[in-house]
Enzyme design. Structure first.
Site, short mmCIF file in Angstrom:
data_model
loop_
_atom_site.label_atom_id
_atom_site.label_comp_id
_atom_site.label_asym_id
_atom_site.label_seq_id
_atom_site.Cartn_x
_atom_site.Cartn_y
_atom_site.Cartn_z
N CYS A 165 1.03 -1.20 0.06
CA CYS A 165 -0.20 -0.10 -0.03
C CYS A 165 0.85 1.29 0.00
CB CYS A 165 -0.87 0.02 1.15
SG CYS A 165 -2.53 1.11 1.06
N HIS B 229 -4.05 -4.49 0.00
CA HIS B 229 -3.75 -5.28 1.10
C HIS B 229 -4.08 -6.58 0.96
CE1 HIS B 229 -3.67 -1.33 3.77
NE2 HIS B 229 -4.48 -0.91 2.87
N GLU C 158 -3.24 -8.57 3.31
CA GLU C 158 -3.67 -9.17 4.90
C GLU C 158 -5.44 -9.01 4.86
OE1 GLU C 158 -3.24 -4.71 5.51
OE2 GLU C 158 -2.33 -6.27 4.40
#
Length: 202
Positions: A79, A181, A183
């Site tokens: 990011c 992202h 995650e």
């Protein structure tokens, strides 16, 4: 050892948890001494480009990053960390990045709603072990108002489309960047973290 770089900008624990779910232990550290002993580095981040760059410099973390990249240690930017890999950003003025990959960070313009928040598809441009198991059209979770415009489009491993095509995954030598992202991107996001962990172990 994979070190997640703590420079006071964001989602460190969620990234660490993502790597743990992918099967890799990581260390979160703001100490340059830890960075220069790492086998792999992760530069995450949420927030403003200029402030992030200042924080990296103030703590001497940028010097440690340069030292490790020059040694061939894999570095993954996520990011904001992805954007910091490039030469400059237009976010709230002109700011100099790490300059590890030639290019600039520019804002979305036109009819699209800013920021882009949500799931978007990847268009794979070239094969690489970082994208093992990822298919053209797979979805990942994005949150950003600015995007990277590389000087050489050949660094793109994958792009996405939001009003126009933009860089979503890049690679130059041992430096990698992903705009989304991982995650927050469910199984496929964790797969990319796993792939990076395996690159570090090579």
């Amino acid at each position: 050892m994979i070190v997640i770089i703590d420079y006071g900008m964001g989602n460190l624990r969620s990234v660490q948890n993502g790597f743990a779910q992918a099967g890799f232990a990581t260390v979160v550290s703001a100490d340059p001494k830890d960075l220069v002993q790492a086998d792999g580095l992760v530069l995450p981040g949420v927030g403003a480009f200029g402030q992030a760059r200042e924080s990296l410099q103030a703590e001497g973390l940028d010097k440690a990053i340069y030292q490790q990249v020059a040694k061939g240690v894999p570095l993954l930017g996520i990011c904001l960390g992805h954007q910091l890999l490039f030469d400059s950003s237009e976010e709230m003025g002109e700011h100099r990045g790490l300059g590890l990959i030639p290019g600039e960070v520019v804002p979305f313009t036109g009819e699209v709603k800013v920021p882009q928040v949500g799931w978007n598809q990847l268009s794979i441009k070239r094969k690489h072990p970082l994208l093992n198991g990822i298919k053209d059209g797979d979805y990942f979770y994005f949150v950003h108002s600015y995007y990277v415009r590389p000087k050489d489009p050949a660094v793109n491993l994958a792009t996405a489309d939001y009003g126009s095509e933009f860089s979503a995954v890049v690679q130059k030598d041992n430096v990698f960047g992903i705009q989304f992202h991982p995650e927050k991107s469910s199984r496929l996001g964790l797969l990319i973290l796993k792939n990076f962990g395996e690159l570090v172990e090579c």
